[in-house]
Design a protein around this motif. Structure first.
Motif, PDB file in Angstrom:
ATOM      1  N   LEU A   4      -6.372 -13.858   7.308  1.00 12.34           N
ATOM      2  CA  LEU A   4      -5.723 -13.010   7.596  1.00 12.34           C
ATOM      3  C   LEU A   4      -4.062 -12.771   6.315  1.00 12.34           C
ATOM      4  N   ILE A   5      -3.833 -14.247   6.084  1.00 15.56           N
ATOM      5  CA  ILE A   5      -2.645 -14.405   4.978  1.00 15.56           C
ATOM      6  C   ILE A   5      -3.528 -14.221   4.364  1.00 15.56           C
ATOM      7  N   LEU A   6      -4.666 -13.989   2.888  1.00 14.17           N
ATOM      8  CA  LEU A   6      -5.320 -13.262   1.815  1.00 14.17           C
ATOM      9  C   LEU A   6      -5.466 -12.119   2.030  1.00 14.17           C
ATOM     10  N   LEU A   7      -6.145 -11.700   3.292  1.00 13.62           N
ATOM     11  CA  LEU A   7      -6.192 -10.278   3.471  1.00 13.62           C
ATOM     12  C   LEU A   7      -5.003  -9.344   3.814  1.00 13.62           C
ATOM     13  N   GLY A   8      -3.886 -10.141   4.329  1.00 20.85           N
ATOM     14  CA  GLY A   8      -2.606  -9.578   4.393  1.00 20.85           C
ATOM     15  C   GLY A   8      -2.213  -8.744   3.445  1.00 20.85           C
ATOM     16  N   HIS A   9      -2.213 -10.040   2.305  1.00 19.39           N
ATOM     17  CA  HIS A   9      -1.553  -9.687   0.523  1.00 19.39           C
ATOM     18  C   HIS A   9      -2.094  -9.383   0.276  1.00 19.39           C
ATOM     19  N   ILE A  10      -3.418  -9.033   0.397  1.00 21.87           N
ATOM     20  CA  ILE A  10      -4.124  -7.644  -1.182  1.00 21.87           C
ATOM     21  C   ILE A  10      -2.934  -6.604  -0.543  1.00 21.87           C
ATOM     22  N   SER A  11      -3.325  -6.269   0.669  1.00 17.57           N
ATOM     23  CA  SER A  11      -3.456  -4.972   1.698  1.00 17.57           C
ATOM     24  C   SER A  11      -1.849  -4.886   1.052  1.00 17.57           C
ATOM     25  N   LEU A  12      -1.060  -5.304   1.492  1.00 22.21           N
ATOM     26  CA  LEU A  12       0.580  -5.202   0.993  1.00 22.21           C
ATOM     27  C   LEU A  12       0.664  -4.830  -0.644  1.00 22.21           C
ATOM     28  N   LYS A  13      -0.475  -5.325  -1.413  1.00 23.77           N
ATOM     29  CA  LYS A  13      -0.215  -5.339  -2.574  1.00 23.77           C
ATOM     30  C   LYS A  13      -1.167  -3.732  -2.689  1.00 23.77           C
ATOM     31  N   SER A  14      -1.336  -3.337  -2.264  1.00 23.64           N
ATOM     32  CA  SER A  14      -3.079  -2.474  -2.586  1.00 23.64           C
ATOM     33  C   SER A  14      -2.564  -1.036  -2.910  1.00 23.64           C
ATOM     34  N   PHE A  15      -3.231  -1.007  -4.324  1.00 22.76           N
ATOM     35  CA  PHE A  15      -2.830   0.443  -5.354  1.00 22.76           C
ATOM     36  C   PHE A  15      -4.311   0.658  -5.550  1.00 22.76           C
ATOM     37  N   ASP A  16      -5.482   0.633  -6.397  1.00 21.93           N
ATOM     38  CA  ASP A  16      -6.485   0.752  -7.081  1.00 21.93           C
ATOM     39  C   ASP A  16      -7.592   1.393  -5.806  1.00 21.93           C
ATOM     40  N   LEU A  17      -7.910   0.646  -4.893  1.00 24.18           N
ATOM     41  CA  LEU A  17      -7.993   1.748  -3.981  1.00 24.18           C
ATOM     42  C   LEU A  17      -7.884   3.045  -3.140  1.00 24.18           C
ATOM     43  N   VAL A  18      -6.354   3.037  -3.044  1.00 20.55           N
ATOM     44  CA  VAL A  18      -5.649   4.063  -2.457  1.00 20.55           C
ATOM     45  C   VAL A  18      -6.079   5.413  -3.584  1.00 20.55           C
ATOM     46  N   TYR A  19      -5.360   5.116  -4.938  1.00 20.20           N
ATOM     47  CA  TYR A  19      -5.108   5.576  -5.886  1.00 20.20           C
ATOM     48  C   TYR A  19      -6.238   6.227  -6.188  1.00 20.20           C
TER      49      TYR A  19
END
Lengths: 342, 287
Positions: A268-283
Motif C-alpha cells: 500500500l505504501i509503495l503503490l500509494g506513493h506511485i499513485s501520488l506521483k502519477s504523471f506518465d500514464l494519465v498524460y
C-alpha cells in the motif's frame, strides 16, 4: 580466480592491530575506504535531491513567471500557494489524486491478492501464469497509456464489444465529464468556509478507465509480493489449521490473511506513493480530461512550469506533491531502515 | 533468501476452495490470463494488419493478411529515438550499477555509526516526485552545457539511480555471510581488496538483477526525457511515442506498432530474464 584465496601481498601496515595507532587516525584509516566511496554519492544526493528541493521551495515563494528568473519573494510569502489552492483546477487535481489513489489501491490489492492465491495454488503452470500477470510491469506507462486509451475511447475498444452484445450506447469512458456521488453541496452547510470548494467532490467517471489501466500494470507487482510471502509461509501452519478442523475459508481468513498483513502494508505504501506521483500514464492516456476530470498534480506541475512558464505556481504544486509523498515515505523509511535490526 | 528458496522447494498440496471443483481455479486462471493479455492482443494485431484494417474501429479483428507496413512506418519514425534510448540506457545502467555496488558493499559490510540515517536520506531520493527537482535540474544542465543532450540525460539517470542501485546491492551483499569479510581481513586484506577480490567476483547475480532493474526503469522513463531534452531528434523513444500518439495525421496502426517497438526491449528482457526481474522487484521494496 578462486574466491577466497589469500591475497598475494597484503599491505604491511594493514596487518597491525588498530590499537597501536592513535584513536583518531585509526578511525580514519578504518573508514577511509567507506568515506572515499560514499562521499561522492552523498554530495550528489545532497545537491540534486535536497539542494534542488530547497531551490524549488524558494521558487515557489518567488515572483518568477516567464522566461527570466526572478527569485525576489512575494508578499506574503505564501501568496502563490494561496492563489493555487483557490483555483478550481488545482482543487480538481487534489480531488482526482485522492479518488484515484483510493480506487487504484483497492483494485490493485484485490486483483493482486486474487492472482497470488490462484497462482500459488495452481495445479500446473505456476511460472507461466506468474509471468503473464507480471508482464505489464515491465512496460512503460506511455505504452500502457497509448493502448488503454484506445480500449476506452467511446467510438472503439470496449464499446465495440458492448455493441456486439447489443448495448448500443456504451459508457463515455475517458470522455465523460460527469462526477458521481457529489458531496460538496452536502458539505457546504457543515464545513466552515465550504464555499472555498469550487469543484464537485465525487468520483470523476473518466478516472475509472485510468484506474483499470494502472491496476493492469501494477496488479502483477502486488501479486509478486504476495507470492513471495505465501511461499515463505510455513507448511505447519496449514497442517495445524487442518488438525484443528479449520476449513479452507476459515484457514484463509484466520491464518493466510493475517500472515499477509505486513506485505499488504508495504504494498500500500509503495503503490500509494506511485499513485501520488502519477504523471506518465494519465498524460499519455487521457491528459487533463474533460473539465479537468482526470487532471492530477503531476500534470499540473508539468504544464504550469514547462508550457505556461508560471514557474512559481509549478514549483508550489511540486512542493505540495513532495510533501504528500514525504508524509507517506518518511515514516516508512524511518521504520524499515533506521529502526531495522541487523 | 533466494538461495534458501531454491534449495528447499516447498512440497505443497494445492488448496481447494469450498463449493468449487478442482478445475475452478484453473478456469479462473486461464480467464484472467486471457483478460490480462487483451492489450497485448490489440498491440500485436494492430501491428500485423494491412492498411485497410488500420483503423481503431477494426481493433478487435484478426488481420485479413499479415502485413508489416505499420511496423515499417513506425520504425521509420522512431528508429532514431530507439537509438537515443539505447545510447542513454546502456551507459547509465552500467555506471549506476557500479556506483551502487560500491555503496551497497560499504553500507552492508563496513558498518559505521550513522550509516542507517545516511542510507535512509539517500533512499528518500528515489521516492521523491521528480517534478520537485526539475526546474533547478534544467538550470543546472543549462549552466554546464548539457541541457538537451544525451550525455546530460545519462548523467541525470546515473544520479537519480544511485539510491535504487545502492539499495539493491546493499540487500544483495547483506545476504552474503559476514564471516567472509572477517576472514579476508584476518588475511590482511584492505577494504578495497575485500571489495575487489572477495565481493566483486561473487556479485554477478547482483549485477544482473540491478542492471535489469535499471535498464527497465531508464528505458521506460518519460518525465526526464520530455523535460531535459526538448529537441525531438534527441528524445528517447517513450517521448517520441507519446508525440506520435498525439499526432492525428499518423495512422492508428502505426501508433500501435510504435508502442510495440517501444515496449519490445524491456519485454524481451522480461521474457528472457524473468527470474532475475522478479528478484529485482522484491529487492526494490526496501525490506
Amino acid at each position: 580466480m578462486p574466491v577466497l584465496t589469500r591475497p598475494a601481498a597484503p599491505a604491511p601496515h594493514m596487518t597491525k592491530p588498530p590499537a597501536k595507532t592513535s584513536a583518531g587516525s585509526s578511525r580514519w584509516r578504518k573508514h577511509r575506504f567507506s568515506i572515499a566511496v560514499l562521499t561522492p554519492s552523498l554530495i550528489m544526493i545532497g545537491i540534486f535531491v535536497y539542494g534542488f528541493i530547497g531551490y524549488s521551495v524558494r521558487v515557489s515563494v518567488s515572483k518568477w513567471q516567464g522566461l527570466n528568473p526572478d527569485l525576489s519573494p512575494r508578499d506574503p510569502l505564501y501568496q502563490t500557494y494561496d492563489d493555487m489552492f483557490h483555483t478550481p483546477r488545482f482543487q480538481a487535481d487534489l480531488r482526482n489524486v485522492t479518488v484515484f489513489t483510493l480506487l487504484f489501491l483497492t483494485l490493485a490489492v484485490v486483483v493482486g491478492l486474487v492472482l497470488a492465491l490462484l497462482v500459488h495454488n495452481a495445479l500446473a503452470g505456476r511460472t507461466f501464469f506468474r509471468g503473464v500477470f507480471l508482464f505489464p510491469y515491465a512496460l512503460s506507462f506511455i505504452v500502457t497509456g497509448v493502448v488503454w486509451r484506445w480500449i476506452f475511447t467511446p467510438s472503439t475498444g470496449a464499446n465495440l464489444i458492448l455493441q456486439g452484445l447489443g448495448v448500443d450506447h456504451g459508457p463515455k469512458w475517458i470522455t465523460d465529464p460527469a462526477v458521481a456521488g457529489d458531496v460538496s453541496s452536502a458539505l457546504e452547510p457543515i464545513l466552515p468556509g465550504g464555499h472555498f470548494i469550487q469543484v464537485e467532490l465525487g468520483v470523476p467517471l473518466a478516472l475509472i478507465p485510468v484506474v483499470i489501466a494502472a491496476s493492469w500494470q501494477l496488479g502483477g507487482f502486488v501479486m509478486a509480493n504476495y507470492l513471495a510471502a505465501l511461499t515463505a509461509m510455513p507448511e505447519e501452519l496449514r497442517e495445524a489449521a487442518s488438525l484443528d478442523g479449520a476449513g479452507t475459508l476459515r484457514y484463509h481468513w484466520h491464518i493466510v490473511l493475517p500472515w499477509l498483513r505486513p506485505v499488504t502494508a508495504v504494498v500500500l505504501i509503495l503503490l500509494g506513493h506511485i499513485s501520488l506521483k502519477s504523471f506518465d500514464l494519465v498524460y499519455a492516456m487521457v491528459g487533463q480530461g474533460p473539465g479537468f476530470a482526470t487532471d492530477v498534480p503531476g500534470i499540473f506541475v508539468f504544464e504550469q512550469t514547462f508550457r505556461a512558464l508560471r514557474y512559481n505556481t509549478g514549483a508550489a504544486a511540486s512542493v505540495v506533491m513532495f510533501l504528500l509523498v514525504a508524509a507517506v515515505m518518511v515514516p516508512y523509511l524511518y521504520r524499515s531502515v533506521i529502526r531495522e535490526k541487523n | 533468501m533466494s538461495t534458501a528458496r531454491i534449495s528447499a522447494p516447498p512440497r505443497r498440496r494445492p488448496v481447494r476452495y469450498p463449493g468449487t471443483g478442482p478445475l475452478a481455479g484453473a478456469v479462473a486462471l486461464v480467464l484472467l490470463a486471457a483478460l490480462f493479455l487483451v492489450p497485448v492482443y490489440v498491440l500485436m494485431m494492430a501491428a500485423l494488419k494491412p492498411p485497410v484494417q488500420a483503423d481503431a474501429v477494426h481493433m478487435w479483428e484478426l488481420p485479413e493478411s499479415i502485413d508489416f507496413s505499420g511496423v515499417e512506418q513506425a520504425w521509420e519514425k522512431l528508429s532514431p529515438n530507439v537509438r537515443n534510448s539505447l545510447l542513454m540506457v546502456l551507459p547509465a545502467t552500467i555506471v549506476s550499477s557500479l556506483v551502487g555496488a560500491l555503496n551497497g558493499f560499504v553500507l552492508a559490510k563496513l558498518p559505521f555509526r550513522g550509516a542507517k540515517v545516511l542510507f535512509a536520506a539517500m533512499l528518500l531520493g528515489m521516492f521523491i516526485p521528480y517534478q520537485v527537482i526539475l526546474v533547478p535540474l534544467v538550470r543546472f544542465l543549462q549552466s554546464v552545457d548539457l541541457y538537451g543532450t544525451l550525455p546530460g540525460l545519462i548523467l541525470v539517470h546515473i544520479i537519480y539511480g544511485i539510491p535504487i542501485t545502492t539499495l539493491i546491492f546493499r540487500n544483495y551483499f547483506n545476504q552474503l555471510p559476514h564471516e567472509m569479510v572477517e576472514a579476508a581481513r584476518v588475511d590482511g586484506c584492505s577494504n578495497a581488496a575485500i571489495f575487489l577480490r572477495v565481493m566483486l567476483p561473487l556479485s554477478l547475480p547482483g549485477f544482473v538483477v540491478c542492471a535489469i532493474f535499471q535498464f527497465t526503469n531508464i528505458w521506460n522513463d518519460f518525465l526526464f526525457g520530455i523535460t531535459v531534452v526538448p529537441d525531438p531528434t534527441q528524445q528517447p523513444v517513450t517521448v517520441a511515442l507519446n508525440n506520435l500518439a498525439g499526432n492525428f495525421s499518423v495512422q492508428w496502426n502505426t501508433v500501435m506498432a510504435g508502442a510495440l517497438l517501444a515496449a519490445l526491449p524491456t519485454a524481451l528482457v522480461y521474457i528472457l530474464l524473468g527470474r532475475f526481474f522478479v528478484r529485482g522487484l522484491t529487492a526494490g521494496s526496501v525490506k
